[in-house]
Motif scaffolding. Sequence first.
Motif, PDB file in Angstrom:
ATOM      1  N   MET A   1      86.896  23.806  -6.834  1.00  0.00           N
ATOM      2  CA  MET A   1      86.084  24.809  -6.184  1.00  0.00           C
ATOM      3  C   MET A   1      85.670  25.900  -7.164  1.00  0.00           C
ATOM      4  O   MET A   1      84.536  26.362  -7.118  1.00  0.00           O
ATOM      5  N   LEU A   2      86.600  26.314  -8.013  1.00  0.00           N
ATOM      6  CA  LEU A   2      86.277  27.373  -8.973  1.00  0.00           C
ATOM      7  C   LEU A   2      85.209  26.929  -9.961  1.00  0.00           C
ATOM      8  O   LEU A   2      84.272  27.675 -10.254  1.00  0.00           O
ATOM      9  N   GLU A   3      85.348  25.725 -10.474  1.00  0.00           N
ATOM     10  CA  GLU A   3      84.345  25.229 -11.416  1.00  0.00           C
ATOM     11  C   GLU A   3      82.972  25.109 -10.765  1.00  0.00           C
ATOM     12  O   GLU A   3      81.961  25.452 -11.375  1.00  0.00           O
ATOM     13  N   LEU A   4      82.928  24.653  -9.523  1.00  0.00           N
ATOM     14  CA  LEU A   4      81.652  24.562  -8.808  1.00  0.00           C
ATOM     15  C   LEU A   4      81.036  25.943  -8.591  1.00  0.00           C
ATOM     16  O   LEU A   4      79.820  26.074  -8.483  1.00  0.00           O
ATOM     17  N   ALA A   5      81.865  26.979  -8.546  1.00  0.00           N
ATOM     18  CA  ALA A   5      81.382  28.347  -8.390  1.00  0.00           C
ATOM     19  C   ALA A   5      81.012  28.981  -9.736  1.00  0.00           C
ATOM     20  O   ALA A   5      80.633  30.144  -9.791  1.00  0.00           O
ATOM     21  N   GLY A   6      81.136  28.210 -10.819  1.00  0.00           N
ATOM     22  CA  GLY A   6      80.760  28.705 -12.136  1.00  0.00           C
ATOM     23  C   GLY A   6      81.862  29.450 -12.865  1.00  0.00           C
ATOM     24  O   GLY A   6      81.593  30.201 -13.803  1.00  0.00           O
ATOM     25  N   ILE A   7      83.098  29.246 -12.467  1.00  0.00           N
ATOM     26  CA  ILE A   7      84.241  29.902 -13.100  1.00  0.00           C
ATOM     27  C   ILE A   7      84.926  28.901 -14.019  1.00  0.00           C
ATOM     28  O   ILE A   7      85.283  27.810 -13.591  1.00  0.00           O
TER      29      ILE A   7
END
Length: 184
Positions: A1-7
Amino acid sequence: MLELAGIQVEALASNVDEDALRDGLRAEGVTARNLADALAEAKAVRMSGRIGQAMVLGADQILALEDGTMLDKPSDPAEAKLHLQKLSGKKHKLFSAAVIAEQGSPVWRHVDIATLTMRSLSDSFIDEYVASEWDNIRYCVGCYEIEGRGVQLFSNIVGSQFTIMGLPMLHLLDYLRIRGLLPS
């Protein structure tokens, strides 16, 4: 989820004995909300103490029935069926906790709650659902992935989809903006 949010993240195992910690806290009568928070904190603090200056996020999720009974991840398809039978036609709550630690100490925390009402499920539906979805739900405390076929199990949902998926994402993103780590 974090990677999909650009984190950008690096996922590391905290090696916290979650089962022992969970069992001990339950024996003390800790609520589902506080149990989720304690598990998230234990993971964040343990890893943060090992890696120094980095910001470490720990997260956990607990499912509680209306009477306060907590369900764990199913150990096998038979237990998944039993869980779904318990949830069928009833409300339950998901407590999703996130704790950020730095240098071995917690610096931020949030516990978000989603309330889900599962529609009444027939035994034949449960059997077919678990048979076809087992690989997807075996690590899901409620035996469903809301972002997939699991959405069919519900008649009503109150709360954030991110919370249901296991992370109070909007609150976490707000904190990262406050810290200046994300643009506002």
